[in-house]
Design an enzyme around this catalytic site. Structure first.
Site, PDB file in Angstrom:
ATOM      1  N   ARG A 108       0.867  -1.192   0.000  1.00 51.87           N
ATOM      2  CA  ARG A 108       0.000   0.000   0.000  1.00 51.87           C
ATOM      3  C   ARG A 108       0.898   1.233   0.000  1.00 51.87           C
ATOM      4  NH1 ARG A 108      -5.127   1.823   3.665  1.00 51.87           N
ATOM      5  NH2 ARG A 108      -6.076   0.358   2.220  1.00 51.87           N
ATOM      6  N   HIS A 135      -7.448   0.681  -6.254  1.00 45.86           N
ATOM      7  CA  HIS A 135      -7.630  -0.102  -5.019  1.00 45.86           C
ATOM      8  C   HIS A 135      -8.327  -1.423  -5.403  1.00 45.86           C
ATOM      9  CE1 HIS A 135      -7.795  -1.038  -0.920  1.00 45.86           C
ATOM     10  NE2 HIS A 135      -8.666  -0.166  -0.456  1.00 45.86           N
ATOM     11  N   GLN A 138     -10.263  -3.841  -2.907  1.00 49.06           N
ATOM     12  CA  GLN A 138     -11.538  -3.261  -2.457  1.00 49.06           C
ATOM     13  C   GLN A 138     -12.650  -3.581  -3.467  1.00 49.06           C
ATOM     14  OE1 GLN A 138     -12.203  -1.064   0.420  1.00 49.06           O
ATOM     15  NE2 GLN A 138     -14.270  -1.578  -0.192  1.00 49.06           N
ATOM     16  N   ASP A 231     -17.011   7.987  -1.081  1.00 51.24           N
ATOM     17  CA  ASP A 231     -15.709   7.815  -0.412  1.00 51.24           C
ATOM     18  C   ASP A 231     -15.374   9.148   0.255  1.00 51.24           C
ATOM     19  OD1 ASP A 231     -13.173   6.948   0.334  1.00 51.24           O
ATOM     20  OD2 ASP A 231     -12.289   7.209  -1.658  1.00 51.24           O
ATOM     21  N   CYS A 272     -16.275   2.426   1.080  1.00 56.01           N
ATOM     22  CA  CYS A 272     -15.123   1.573   1.377  1.00 56.01           C
ATOM     23  C   CYS A 272     -14.671   1.708   2.820  1.00 56.01           C
ATOM     24  CB  CYS A 272     -13.960   1.921   0.440  1.00 56.01           C
ATOM     25  SG  CYS A 272     -13.486   3.659   0.533  1.00 56.01           S
ATOM     26  N   ARG A 317     -13.939  -7.760   2.593  1.00 57.53           N
ATOM     27  CA  ARG A 317     -12.531  -7.516   2.257  1.00 57.53           C
ATOM     28  C   ARG A 317     -11.703  -8.762   2.578  1.00 57.53           C
ATOM     29  NH1 ARG A 317     -10.302  -2.720   2.095  1.00 57.53           N
ATOM     30  NH2 ARG A 317      -8.808  -3.868   0.836  1.00 57.53           N
TER      31      ARG A 317
HETATM   32  N1  NVA Z   1      -9.718   7.312  -1.288  1.00 52.98           N
HETATM   33  C1  NVA Z   1      -9.385   6.837   0.030  1.00 52.98           C
HETATM   34  C2  NVA Z   1      -9.673   5.380   0.142  1.00 52.98           C
HETATM   35  C3  NVA Z   1      -9.435   4.809   1.510  1.00 52.98           C
HETATM   36  C4  NVA Z   1      -9.703   3.336   1.570  1.00 52.98           C
HETATM   37  C5  NVA Z   1      -7.919   7.130   0.318  1.00 52.98           C
HETATM   38  O1  NVA Z   1      -7.086   6.880  -0.555  1.00 52.98           O
HETATM   39  O2  NVA Z   1      -7.616   7.610   1.412  1.00 52.98           O
HETATM   40  N1   CP Z   2     -11.208   0.449   2.732  1.00 53.72           N
HETATM   41  C1   CP Z   2      -9.935   0.391   3.122  1.00 53.72           C
HETATM   42  O1   CP Z   2      -9.002   0.162   2.328  1.00 53.72           O
HETATM   43  O2   CP Z   2      -9.750   0.576   4.458  1.00 53.72           O
HETATM   44  P1   CP Z   2      -8.365   0.726   5.194  1.00 53.72           P
HETATM   45  O3   CP Z   2      -7.756   2.038   4.781  1.00 53.72           O
HETATM   46  O4   CP Z   2      -8.701   0.706   6.664  1.00 53.72           O
HETATM   47  O5   CP Z   2      -7.469  -0.415   4.809  1.00 53.72           O
END
Ligand code: NVA
Ligand code: CP
Length: 330
Positions: A108, A135, A138, A231, A272, A317
């Site tokens: 990540r 992602h 997800q 989101d 998400c 997930r």
């Molecule tokens: N768009 C958000 C998704 C979190 C799962 C981010 O990148 O912070």
């Molecule tokens: N939805 C998601 O990716 O959550 P986290 O940021 O907690 O992993």
């Protein structure tokens, strides 16, 4: 033709065919049944995986950890800033080191190029646990959740509201195009996904017999939607100064009761997570003090309603990530 994903990375859903995605969804359902019936499934005993995080996480990290343990694997979690990567060691070198020790690597981080480079040099499957652009894990959980609710995917009217050019906006458009859901991006023009990706998805959608629509009009964009998805308005890695302009731009795109009532009778709400639907977080409280709003992308009333499937989605997930690990390492 039968699907075989052994040795494959999952970097973005664009790299997978609809049959491969279908295979992962079916496998996820099997794993969900095994978990529900408490049936042991340590199919990958003796294997080890590394979880490399450059941004924080609850769901993705815990899903990979629990999935790994359930499959009988060893799991190493590297938290943001805790490895040499980036500061003293390049992605390319990190990939070649971890690839010698682990059977698979979750990553990540920031740009999509980084996860692509990791995968190029690791010589083991690499799974994208979120980048600025995509992602994909997800997406599998989201598709599974929709299918569990409606019994099918093809022909579902799916509306995404909010920052439509972030990792979620991009990925959902791809996922819908691949699997035959009619995708609507309901967002201000400034936040529409980039033209090349839209055009690529339109081509895919044509083959899948579904549509891609971009609109700024909330009434039109949410009418008859089966799924309303949103989101957070400022994503990880974006500067704090973005809150003010984003709130201004996205306030009209908040998912509230009016939006849900304009959608189809059986419409569900998805997110998400994490989500700013009240003031019970430090950022939520700070935003309230600064801008006077206590709910952002979704109201508490929608988030807590029967239509909200966000916790089923969060649970999924884990089942879907387990399927990805198994399919690519078995
Ligand atoms: N768009 C958000 C998704 C979190 C799962 C981010 O990148 O912070
Ligand atoms: N939805 C998601 O990716 O959550 P986290 O940021 O907690 O992993």
């Amino acid at each position: 033709m039968s699907v075989n994903l052994r040795g494959r990375s999952l970097l973005k859903l664009l790299d997978y065919t609809p049959s491969e995605i279908r295979y992962l969804l079916d496998l996820s359902k099997n794993f969900k049944d095994l978990k529900r019936t408490n049936t042991p499934h340590k199919y990958l005993k003796g294997k080890n995986i590394a979880l490399l995080f450059e941004k924080t996480s609850t769901r993705t990290r815990c899903s990979f950890e629990v999935a790994g343990y359930d499959l009988g694997m060893g799991v190493t979690y590297l938290e943001p800033g805790s490895s040499q990567m980036g500061k003293k060691e390049s992605i390319k070198d990190t990939a070649r080191v971890l690839g010698r020790m682990y059977d698979g690597i979750e990553y990540r981080g920031f740009s999509q190029d980084l996860v692509e480079e990791l995968s190029k040099y690791a010589k083991v499957p690499v799974w994208n646990g979120l980048t600025d652009e995509f992602h994909p894990t997800q997406m599998l959980a989201d598709l599974l959740t929709i299918e569990e609710n409606f019994g099918y995917l093809k022909g579902i009217n799916f509306t995404y509201m909010g920052d439509a050019r972030n990792n979620l906006g991009n990925s959902l458009m791809v996922a819908c195009a691949k699997m035959g859901l009619n995708f609507t991006s309901c967002a201000p023009k400034e936040l529409w996904p980039n033209k090349e990706l839209v055009e690529e998805c339109q081509k895919i959608a044509k083959d899948s017999n579904c549509t891609i629509t971009l609109t700024e009009d909330v009434k039109e964009g949410t009418k008859n939607a089966d799924v309303i998805y949103t989101d957070i308005w400022v994503s990880m890695g974006e500067p704090e100064e973005m809150w003010a302009p984003r709130i201004n731009l996205l306030k009209p795109y908040q998912v509230n009761d009016e939006v849900m009532n304009n959608a189809s009778k059986n419409a569900i709400f998805m997110h998400c997570l994490p989500s700013f639907h009240n003031r019970e977080t430090t950022i939520g409280e700070k935003i309230y003090e600064k801008f006077g709003i206590s709910e952002m992308e979704v109201t508490d009333s929608v988030f807590e309603s029967k239509r909200s499937k966000v916790f089923d989605e969060a649970e999924n997930r884990m089942h879907t990530i387990k399927a990805v690990i198994y399919a690519t390492l078995c």
